[in-house]
Design a protein around this motif. Structure first.
Motif, PDB file in Angstrom:
ATOM      1  N   THR A   1      -3.585   6.783   3.964  1.00  0.00           N
ATOM      2  CA  THR A   1      -2.865   7.966   3.484  1.00  0.00           C
ATOM      3  C   THR A   1      -2.063   8.633   4.589  1.00  0.00           C
ATOM      4  OG1 THR A   1      -4.637   8.308   1.883  1.00  0.00           O
ATOM      5  CG2 THR A   1      -3.121  10.135   2.239  1.00  0.00           C
ATOM      6  N   THR A   2      -2.609   8.701   5.792  1.00  0.00           N
ATOM      7  CA  THR A   2      -1.915   9.378   6.886  1.00  0.00           C
ATOM      8  C   THR A   2      -1.017   8.432   7.685  1.00  0.00           C
ATOM      9  OG1 THR A   2      -3.868   9.030   8.288  1.00  0.00           O
ATOM     10  CG2 THR A   2      -3.710  11.114   7.125  1.00  0.00           C
ATOM     11  N   THR A   3      -1.314   7.135   7.669  1.00  0.00           N
ATOM     12  CA  THR A   3      -0.536   6.166   8.450  1.00  0.00           C
ATOM     13  C   THR A   3       0.729   5.740   7.719  1.00  0.00           C
ATOM     14  OG1 THR A   3      -2.564   5.333   9.464  1.00  0.00           O
ATOM     15  CG2 THR A   3      -0.620   3.937   9.626  1.00  0.00           C
ATOM     16  N   CYS A   4       0.647   5.621   6.413  1.00  0.00           N
ATOM     17  CA  CYS A   4       1.745   5.062   5.629  1.00  0.00           C
ATOM     18  C   CYS A   4       2.503   6.161   4.885  1.00  0.00           C
ATOM     19  CB  CYS A   4       1.198   4.048   4.621  1.00  0.00           C
ATOM     20  SG  CYS A   4       0.082   2.813   5.349  1.00  0.00           S
ATOM     21  N   HIS A   5       3.708   5.819   4.464  1.00  0.00           N
ATOM     22  CA  HIS A   5       4.501   6.719   3.628  1.00  0.00           C
ATOM     23  C   HIS A   5       4.217   6.390   2.167  1.00  0.00           C
ATOM     24  CE1 HIS A   5       6.461   8.259   7.072  1.00  0.00           C
ATOM     25  NE2 HIS A   5       7.228   7.208   7.299  1.00  0.00           N
ATOM     26  N   THR A   6       3.893   7.423   1.396  1.00  0.00           N
ATOM     27  CA  THR A   6       3.583   7.237  -0.018  1.00  0.00           C
ATOM     28  C   THR A   6       4.664   7.882  -0.874  1.00  0.00           C
ATOM     29  OG1 THR A   6       1.220   7.306   0.504  1.00  0.00           O
ATOM     30  CG2 THR A   6       1.831   7.571  -1.806  1.00  0.00           C
ATOM     31  N   TYR A   7       5.213   7.105  -1.797  1.00  0.00           N
ATOM     32  CA  TYR A   7       6.237   7.612  -2.718  1.00  0.00           C
ATOM     33  C   TYR A   7       5.662   7.559  -4.122  1.00  0.00           C
ATOM     34  CZ  TYR A   7       8.978   6.576   1.411  1.00  0.00           C
ATOM     35  OH  TYR A   7       9.439   6.514   2.696  1.00  0.00           O
ATOM     36  N   LEU A   8       5.737   8.696  -4.827  1.00  0.00           N
ATOM     37  CA  LEU A   8       5.076   8.798  -6.123  1.00  0.00           C
ATOM     38  C   LEU A   8       5.943   8.392  -7.290  1.00  0.00           C
ATOM     39  CD1 LEU A   8       3.142  12.180  -5.730  1.00  0.00           C
ATOM     40  CD2 LEU A   8       2.392   9.861  -5.204  1.00  0.00           C
TER      41      LEU A   8
ATOM     42  N   ILE B   1       3.872   4.757  -8.003  1.00  0.00           N
ATOM     43  CA  ILE B   1       3.272   5.079  -6.709  1.00  0.00           C
ATOM     44  C   ILE B   1       3.389   3.875  -5.782  1.00  0.00           C
ATOM     45  CG2 ILE B   1       1.177   5.799  -5.536  1.00  0.00           C
ATOM     46  CD1 ILE B   1       0.321   7.211  -8.049  1.00  0.00           C
ATOM     47  N   ARG B   2       4.094   4.065  -4.675  1.00  0.00           N
ATOM     48  CA  ARG B   2       4.354   2.986  -3.717  1.00  0.00           C
ATOM     49  C   ARG B   2       3.935   3.446  -2.329  1.00  0.00           C
ATOM     50  NH1 ARG B   2       8.985   1.974  -0.573  1.00  0.00           N
ATOM     51  NH2 ARG B   2      10.093   3.631  -1.678  1.00  0.00           N
TER      52      ARG B   2
ATOM     53  N   PRO C   1      -5.434   4.553  -1.767  1.00  0.00           N
ATOM     54  CA  PRO C   1      -5.701   5.250  -3.028  1.00  0.00           C
ATOM     55  C   PRO C   1      -5.772   4.286  -4.212  1.00  0.00           C
ATOM     56  CG  PRO C   1      -4.014   6.384  -1.761  1.00  0.00           C
ATOM     57  CD  PRO C   1      -4.243   5.074  -1.078  1.00  0.00           C
ATOM     58  N   GLU C   2      -6.599   4.635  -5.156  1.00  0.00           N
ATOM     59  CA  GLU C   2      -6.837   3.755  -6.304  1.00  0.00           C
ATOM     60  C   GLU C   2      -5.619   3.610  -7.198  1.00  0.00           C
ATOM     61  OE1 GLU C   2     -10.018   3.407 -10.052  1.00  0.00           O
ATOM     62  OE2 GLU C   2     -10.363   4.803  -8.400  1.00  0.00           O
ATOM     63  N   ASP C   3      -4.714   4.599  -7.181  1.00  0.00           N
ATOM     64  CA  ASP C   3      -3.583   4.571  -8.102  1.00  0.00           C
ATOM     65  C   ASP C   3      -2.313   3.976  -7.512  1.00  0.00           C
ATOM     66  OD1 ASP C   3      -3.268   6.590  -6.315  1.00  0.00           O
ATOM     67  OD2 ASP C   3      -2.889   8.183  -7.771  1.00  0.00           O
ATOM     68  N   VAL C   4      -2.365   3.417  -6.305  1.00  0.00           N
ATOM     69  CA  VAL C   4      -1.176   2.799  -5.695  1.00  0.00           C
ATOM     70  C   VAL C   4      -0.818   1.528  -6.472  1.00  0.00           C
ATOM     71  CG1 VAL C   4      -0.272   1.662  -3.636  1.00  0.00           C
ATOM     72  CG2 VAL C   4      -1.601   3.752  -3.414  1.00  0.00           C
TER      73      VAL C   4
ATOM     74  N   SER D   1       0.900  -6.522  12.736  1.00  0.00           N
ATOM     75  CA  SER D   1       0.206  -7.529  13.555  1.00  0.00           C
ATOM     76  C   SER D   1      -1.188  -7.805  13.000  1.00  0.00           C
ATOM     77  CB  SER D   1       0.114  -7.051  15.010  1.00  0.00           C
ATOM     78  OG  SER D   1       1.390  -6.806  15.557  1.00  0.00           O
ATOM     79  N   ILE D   2      -1.278  -7.890  11.692  1.00  0.00           N
ATOM     80  CA  ILE D   2      -2.560  -8.160  11.038  1.00  0.00           C
ATOM     81  C   ILE D   2      -2.814  -9.666  11.068  1.00  0.00           C
ATOM     82  CG2 ILE D   2      -3.878  -7.932   8.893  1.00  0.00           C
ATOM     83  CD1 ILE D   2      -2.027  -5.571   8.166  1.00  0.00           C
ATOM     84  N   ARG D   3      -3.879 -10.078  11.736  1.00  0.00           N
ATOM     85  CA  ARG D   3      -4.199 -11.500  11.869  1.00  0.00           C
ATOM     86  C   ARG D   3      -5.334 -11.942  10.951  1.00  0.00           C
ATOM     87  NH1 ARG D   3      -2.110 -14.220  16.210  1.00  0.00           N
ATOM     88  NH2 ARG D   3      -0.894 -12.968  17.691  1.00  0.00           N
ATOM     89  N   HIS D   4      -6.082 -10.975  10.425  1.00  0.00           N
ATOM     90  CA  HIS D   4      -7.304 -11.328   9.701  1.00  0.00           C
ATOM     91  C   HIS D   4      -7.477 -10.382   8.507  1.00  0.00           C
ATOM     92  CE1 HIS D   4     -11.919 -12.256  10.043  1.00  0.00           C
ATOM     93  NE2 HIS D   4     -11.389 -12.644   8.901  1.00  0.00           N
ATOM     94  N   LEU D   5      -7.538 -10.933   7.304  1.00  0.00           N
ATOM     95  CA  LEU D   5      -7.898 -10.149   6.126  1.00  0.00           C
ATOM     96  C   LEU D   5      -9.402 -10.275   5.924  1.00  0.00           C
ATOM     97  CD1 LEU D   5      -5.109 -10.895   3.468  1.00  0.00           C
ATOM     98  CD2 LEU D   5      -5.241  -9.035   5.133  1.00  0.00           C
ATOM     99  N   LYS D   6     -10.083  -9.130   5.958  1.00  0.00           N
ATOM    100  CA  LYS D   6     -11.544  -9.140   5.896  1.00  0.00           C
ATOM    101  C   LYS D   6     -12.022  -8.815   4.480  1.00  0.00           C
ATOM    102  CE  LYS D   6     -11.764  -7.706  10.723  1.00  0.00           C
ATOM    103  NZ  LYS D   6     -12.206  -6.677  11.686  1.00  0.00           N
ATOM    104  N   ALA D   7     -13.282  -9.091   4.258  1.00  0.00           N
ATOM    105  CA  ALA D   7     -13.868  -8.904   2.934  1.00  0.00           C
ATOM    106  C   ALA D   7     -13.699  -7.452   2.473  1.00  0.00           C
ATOM    107  CB  ALA D   7     -15.347  -9.272   2.956  1.00  0.00           C
ATOM    108  N   LYS D   8     -13.288  -7.296   1.219  1.00  0.00           N
ATOM    109  CA  LYS D   8     -13.165  -6.006   0.543  1.00  0.00           C
ATOM    110  C   LYS D   8     -12.138  -5.077   1.185  1.00  0.00           C
ATOM    111  CE  LYS D   8     -17.908  -6.202  -1.153  1.00  0.00           C
ATOM    112  NZ  LYS D   8     -19.200  -5.495  -1.258  1.00  0.00           N
ATOM    113  N   ASN D   9     -11.127  -5.650   1.871  1.00  0.00           N
ATOM    114  CA  ASN D   9     -10.054  -4.823   2.424  1.00  0.00           C
ATOM    115  C   ASN D   9      -9.326  -4.022   1.346  1.00  0.00           C
ATOM    116  OD1 ASN D   9      -8.895  -6.772   5.284  1.00  0.00           O
ATOM    117  ND2 ASN D   9     -10.222  -5.012   5.178  1.00  0.00           N
ATOM    118  N   PHE D  10      -9.241  -4.582   0.146  1.00  0.00           N
ATOM    119  CA  PHE D  10      -8.489  -3.934  -0.936  1.00  0.00           C
ATOM    120  C   PHE D  10      -9.400  -3.555  -2.103  1.00  0.00           C
ATOM    121  CE2 PHE D  10      -5.678  -6.876   1.292  1.00  0.00           C
ATOM    122  CZ  PHE D  10      -4.633  -6.047   1.643  1.00  0.00           C
ATOM    123  N   GLN D  11     -10.652  -3.314  -1.809  1.00  0.00           N
ATOM    124  CA  GLN D  11     -11.622  -3.075  -2.876  1.00  0.00           C
ATOM    125  C   GLN D  11     -11.260  -1.875  -3.737  1.00  0.00           C
ATOM    126  OE1 GLN D  11     -15.617  -2.456  -1.493  1.00  0.00           O
ATOM    127  NE2 GLN D  11     -16.513  -2.678  -3.523  1.00  0.00           N
ATOM    128  N   GLY D  12     -10.745  -0.811  -3.141  1.00  0.00           N
ATOM    129  CA  GLY D  12     -10.433   0.396  -3.903  1.00  0.00           C
ATOM    130  C   GLY D  12      -9.073   0.386  -4.567  1.00  0.00           C
TER     131      GLY D  12
END
Length: 456
Positions: free
Chosen positions: A246-253, A257-258, A274-277, A286-297
């Protein structure tokens, strides 16, 4: 002599009268031309489709029956004046401009607004009457600006405000912020000012506006203490190592919601998506590794872009919860294969980008090929062998087909008991049953119908 002079004066008077009569005619023609130009301009601004210009720097569009006035990325330094819209606008988008001050009655003529997006400007001052008349406004976005203080009075004209974003502003948590902080901490205002933190003074730096004790802000301090609280010093909250979405990225409603997290120098997927994105862009990090449940919410995600990240590993449960994902972009990474089971949660995926990855065509790539075969409606691109050399430039589908075609022949040459078995029975149900019995533990085998006992 007198006759001659009178004869000369007559023609001169006629010429003067003619020139005087011609001037109004000329002015009238110019006026008519100016009127015609104005009418043409008015016609150019009439509605002729889903999007039309309504002001030199804005456009009007309709989405799901709501009218949006889009003034984003227009280098505006002031809020636009109201126009005669085809319908009353409900959403005004002013993100990514150069507005520094919101003056009194800045949104006069926009009384029908239900949302106002002012994020990513240079706003450092909001006059108390800036939002006057916005009685229907429910959403106000002021994040990513330069606000140091804001009074509660500025919010009073918006009695229906339910959603307010204030984070990523250099909030100076001094006495002038007392009324605002008290308003944000009212239990019914749970969606106002979340994630906003104090930038100073030092004794409250890093604390959330929602959590700071407002009674401390107006306490008298000792001379030379520089806004420190001598009776109850508070240590700043340590900054979390894992980035917050929420604080790192720009959110457009609007219109959906993007969340834009591209080019943020991220080394991992940020927490707290956020759940509604609906759309999320994580490209060019520079993301090298997608870990378990990164996108769970992130249960509402429809599109996910993780391209240009040097991504090497995707854990089995990393895409867990993305049941409604439609588009996934994994292009321009360092993926050599995808582990078995990674894609199993993507029930409704329709588009998959895989280009510019060093795919290795050996047995590890078979899962991806088989999954795409079973999900024939998924449009995919970029799945080409990059190694080993004998398969470079070949599509993975062609490689897997040739592998399966040659596999029985290889198995023939590798059998040690080929003289004891009839070649005509190879690859038949009898041979398959024999192979399964060899691989299956004896205690798991089904009961035999017949048992032959040799009598000596």
């Amino acid at each position: 002599m007198r006759v001659t002079s009178s004869l000369l004066i007559g023609p001169l008077l006629l010429l003067l009268l003619a020139s005087v009569e011609m001037r109004p005619g000329k002015d009238k023609g110019a006026t008519d031309k100016l009127t015609r130009n104005r009418m043409r301009g008015a016609r150019r601004h009439s509605r002729s489709g889903p999007s039309r210009p309504v002001a030199p720097d804005c456009s009007e569009l309709t989405e799901s029956g709501d009218v949006f006035i889009d003034c984003q990325d227009r280098r505006l330094t002031t809020t636009p004046t109201s126009q005669t819209w085809s319908q009353k606008p409900k959403h005004l988008l002013l993100a990514r401009n150069k507005i520094k001050v919101l003056r009194e009655d800045a949104f006069s003529g926009f009384e029908s607004l239900t949302s106002l997006d002012l994020q990513q400007n240079q706003i450092s001052l909001v006059v108390e009457g800036a939002f006057e008349g916005l009685t229907r406004l429910k959403t106000l976005l002021l994040q990513h600006n330069r606000l140091g203080t804001l009074s509660e009075e500025a919010l009073i004209p918006m009695p229906n405000l339910r959603y307010l974003r204030l984070y990523d502003n250099p909030w100076s948590c001094v006495c002038a912020m007392d009324s605002l902080i008290r308003t944000l901490q009212v239990p019914s205002n749970r969606n106002l000012g979340n994630h906003a933190r104090c930038a100073g003074p030092a004794w409250v730096k890093g604390m959330k506006l929602k959590q700071i004790d407002p009674r401390l802000l107006c306490m008298e301090t000792l001379p030379g203490d520089n806004q420190t609280d001598p009776t109850n010093p508070v240590d700043p909250i340590p900054i979390r190592t894992k980035p917050d979405a929420t604080t790192t990225c720009h959110t457009y409603l609007f219109p959906q919601i993007r969340m834009d997290c591209s080019n943020r120098g991220l080394t991992e997927v940020p927490a707290g998506i956020p759940e509604d994105v609906v759309h999320m862009d994580l490209s060019h990090n520079s993301i090298r590794h997608l870990k378990a449940k990164n996108f769970q919410g992130a249960r509402s995600l429809r599109t996910l872009d993780i391209s240009h990240n040097n991504l090497e590993h995707i854990d089995k449960a990393s895409l867990f919860g993305l049941l409604h994902l439609l588009e996934l972009d994994l292009s321009n990474n360092s993926l050599r294969f995808v582990h078995y089971g990674v894609l199993e949660d993507l029930y409704f995926l329709s588009k998959l980008k895989l280009g510019d990855n060093p795919w290795v065509c050996d047995y590890s790539i078979h899962y991806m090929a088989y999954w795409l075969q079973l999900h024939s409606k998924v449009r995919h691109s970029g799945l080409w062998c990059q190694s080993p050399p004998e398969h470079t430039g070949e599509s993975v589908a062609e490689y897997v087909y040739s592998y399966n075609k040659e596999c029985p022949k290889d198995r023939q040459h590798s059998r040690s008991d080929e003289d004891q078995t009839d070649p005509e029975l190879w690859n038949t149900a009898m041979e398959v049953q024999g192979e399964l019995e060899e691989l299956e533990p004896s205690h798991l085998r089904g009961p035999q119908k017949y048992q032959i006992i040799r009598l000596s």
